[in-house]
Design a protein around this motif. Sequence first.
Motif, PDB file in Angstrom:
ATOM      1  N   UNK A   1       0.850  -1.190   0.000  1.00 52.00           N
ATOM      2  CA  UNK A   1       0.000   0.000   0.000  1.00 52.00           C
ATOM      3  C   UNK A   1       0.889   1.244   0.000  1.00 52.00           C
ATOM      4  N   UNK A   2       0.643   2.175  -0.906  1.00 45.48           N
ATOM      5  CA  UNK A   2       1.508   3.358  -0.994  1.00 45.48           C
ATOM      6  C   UNK A   2       1.230   4.339   0.135  1.00 45.48           C
ATOM      7  N   UNK A   3       2.286   4.922   0.677  1.00 49.41           N
ATOM      8  CA  UNK A   3       2.215   5.949   1.717  1.00 49.41           C
ATOM      9  C   UNK A   3       1.346   5.526   2.894  1.00 49.41           C
ATOM     10  N   UNK A   4       1.478   4.284   3.316  1.00 54.35           N
ATOM     11  CA  UNK A   4       0.615   3.768   4.372  1.00 54.35           C
ATOM     12  C   UNK A   4       1.336   3.561   5.698  1.00 54.35           C
ATOM     13  N   UNK A   5       2.642   3.796   5.756  1.00 57.12           N
ATOM     14  CA  UNK A   5       3.390   3.552   6.973  1.00 57.12           C
ATOM     15  C   UNK A   5       3.259   4.738   7.930  1.00 57.12           C
ATOM     16  N   UNK A   6       2.854   4.439   9.175  1.00 51.14           N
ATOM     17  CA  UNK A   6       2.646   5.455  10.193  1.00 51.14           C
ATOM     18  C   UNK A   6       3.574   5.150  11.368  1.00 51.14           C
ATOM     19  N   UNK A   7       4.268   6.158  11.862  1.00 54.46           N
ATOM     20  CA  UNK A   7       5.164   5.986  13.000  1.00 54.46           C
ATOM     21  C   UNK A   7       4.336   5.781  14.263  1.00 54.46           C
ATOM     22  N   UNK A   8       4.561   4.647  14.947  1.00 57.73           N
ATOM     23  CA  UNK A   8       3.825   4.313  16.164  1.00 57.73           C
ATOM     24  C   UNK A   8       4.663   4.622  17.398  1.00 57.73           C
ATOM     25  N   UNK A   9       5.944   4.254  17.370  1.00 50.30           N
ATOM     26  CA  UNK A   9       6.794   4.416  18.542  1.00 50.30           C
ATOM     27  C   UNK A   9       8.226   4.668  18.091  1.00 50.30           C
ATOM     28  N   UNK A  10       8.952   5.462  18.887  1.00 51.11           N
ATOM     29  CA  UNK A  10      10.364   5.713  18.627  1.00 51.11           C
ATOM     30  C   UNK A  10      11.123   5.530  19.938  1.00 51.11           C
ATOM     31  N   UNK A  11      12.159   4.711  19.887  1.00 52.05           N
ATOM     32  CA  UNK A  11      12.988   4.456  21.055  1.00 52.05           C
ATOM     33  C   UNK A  11      14.408   4.874  20.728  1.00 52.05           C
ATOM     34  N   UNK A  12      14.959   5.810  21.511  1.00 51.20           N
ATOM     35  CA  UNK A  12      16.326   6.270  21.313  1.00 51.20           C
ATOM     36  C   UNK A  12      17.156   5.845  22.516  1.00 51.20           C
ATOM     37  N   UNK A  13      18.199   5.068  22.248  1.00 48.61           N
ATOM     38  CA  UNK A  13      19.091   4.619  23.307  1.00 48.61           C
ATOM     39  C   UNK A  13      20.459   5.257  23.095  1.00 48.61           C
TER      40      UNK A  13
ATOM     41  N   UNK B   1      25.692   9.926  20.478  1.00 50.80           N
ATOM     42  CA  UNK B   1      25.343   8.956  19.449  1.00 50.80           C
ATOM     43  C   UNK B   1      24.241   8.052  19.996  1.00 50.80           C
ATOM     44  N   UNK B   2      23.150   7.958  19.236  1.00 53.25           N
ATOM     45  CA  UNK B   2      21.989   7.187  19.657  1.00 53.25           C
ATOM     46  C   UNK B   2      21.712   6.058  18.676  1.00 53.25           C
ATOM     47  N   UNK B   3      21.174   4.967  19.201  1.00 49.87           N
ATOM     48  CA  UNK B   3      20.635   3.879  18.381  1.00 49.87           C
ATOM     49  C   UNK B   3      19.125   4.074  18.409  1.00 49.87           C
ATOM     50  N   UNK B   4      18.539   4.392  17.267  1.00 51.62           N
ATOM     51  CA  UNK B   4      17.120   4.703  17.177  1.00 51.62           C
ATOM     52  C   UNK B   4      16.380   3.504  16.592  1.00 51.62           C
ATOM     53  N   UNK B   5      15.289   3.137  17.253  1.00 51.57           N
ATOM     54  CA  UNK B   5      14.419   2.074  16.759  1.00 51.57           C
ATOM     55  C   UNK B   5      13.035   2.673  16.540  1.00 51.57           C
ATOM     56  N   UNK B   6      12.633   2.766  15.278  1.00 51.13           N
ATOM     57  CA  UNK B   6      11.301   3.256  14.930  1.00 51.13           C
ATOM     58  C   UNK B   6      10.378   2.068  14.708  1.00 51.13           C
ATOM     59  N   UNK B   7       9.223   2.105  15.348  1.00 56.46           N
ATOM     60  CA  UNK B   7       8.203   1.098  15.094  1.00 56.46           C
ATOM     61  C   UNK B   7       7.143   1.758  14.221  1.00 56.46           C
ATOM     62  N   UNK B   8       6.946   1.208  13.035  1.00 63.67           N
ATOM     63  CA  UNK B   8       5.965   1.746  12.106  1.00 63.67           C
ATOM     64  C   UNK B   8       4.896   0.695  11.856  1.00 63.67           C
ATOM     65  N   UNK B   9       3.705   1.185  11.559  1.00 63.34           N
ATOM     66  CA  UNK B   9       2.573   0.290  11.335  1.00 63.34           C
ATOM     67  C   UNK B   9       1.908   0.651  10.010  1.00 63.34           C
ATOM     68  N   UNK B  10       1.503  -0.366   9.294  1.00 60.95           N
ATOM     69  CA  UNK B  10       0.797  -0.148   8.034  1.00 60.95           C
ATOM     70  C   UNK B  10      -0.629   0.283   8.344  1.00 60.95           C
ATOM     71  N   UNK B  11      -1.064   1.332   7.688  1.00 57.45           N
ATOM     72  CA  UNK B  11      -2.416   1.857   7.878  1.00 57.45           C
ATOM     73  C   UNK B  11      -3.471   0.934   7.264  1.00 57.45           C
ATOM     74  N   UNK B  12      -3.077   0.130   6.272  1.00 56.83           N
ATOM     75  CA  UNK B  12      -4.019  -0.727   5.568  1.00 56.83           C
ATOM     76  C   UNK B  12      -4.139  -2.114   6.203  1.00 56.83           C
ATOM     77  N   UNK B  13      -3.001  -2.823   6.361  1.00 51.97           N
ATOM     78  CA  UNK B  13      -3.064  -4.212   6.829  1.00 51.97           C
ATOM     79  C   UNK B  13      -2.786  -4.346   8.328  1.00 51.97           C
ATOM     80  N   UNK B  14      -2.266  -3.307   8.984  1.00 51.78           N
ATOM     81  CA  UNK B  14      -2.042  -3.338  10.417  1.00 51.78           C
ATOM     82  C   UNK B  14      -0.769  -4.021  10.858  1.00 51.78           C
ATOM     83  N   UNK B  15       0.079  -4.461   9.939  1.00 49.55           N
ATOM     84  CA  UNK B  15       1.318  -5.138  10.309  1.00 49.55           C
ATOM     85  C   UNK B  15       2.352  -4.111  10.781  1.00 49.55           C
TER      86      UNK B  15
END
Length: 162
Positions: free
Chosen positions: A83-95, A128-142
Amino acid sequence: MTEELSKAQRWGQFKARFWSVIGSLLAFCFVFILGGIVVMRFVTDPNLSVPLAAILAIFSATVVYVLSMKKKSRYATCPSCSAPFSMVLVDRDEQLITAVPRQTVRVVSHSAKDGTPQYQHDTWVAEFYRVTDTVECDQCGEKFERKYNKEYGSGATSSTDW
């Protein structure tokens, strides 16, 4: 893209197009000015050199727009359902990985009386940070995780030895 886009997808598409257009305009101006200078050295007729510089600028702006849209849409497309342009940022963790103190010293001027140099000391902490972005598909929910490193320079101070 015949299906109706959601509000988040339209916003993502708008941002991608906006920044692609900005990059294209900058490329157009840069190539038109510098390309015009180069073309005028080889083609003396202004009736031919200005349109040639404009054609080069339009070509470069088109290339920048297409490559920018491909890059931005690649990161915004869901890998599972495409799905185009369907990724939404859910969570960001910076260590924090490490914090390194940095300093630069440079000569500002020389004293008029005895010629001794006067230095300016700039200090800051590079984090210097290690960033972990959790993204979710707006269409399929994965959900997917994207990991990358990021650097911040913070706490900049400057002092001069007089």
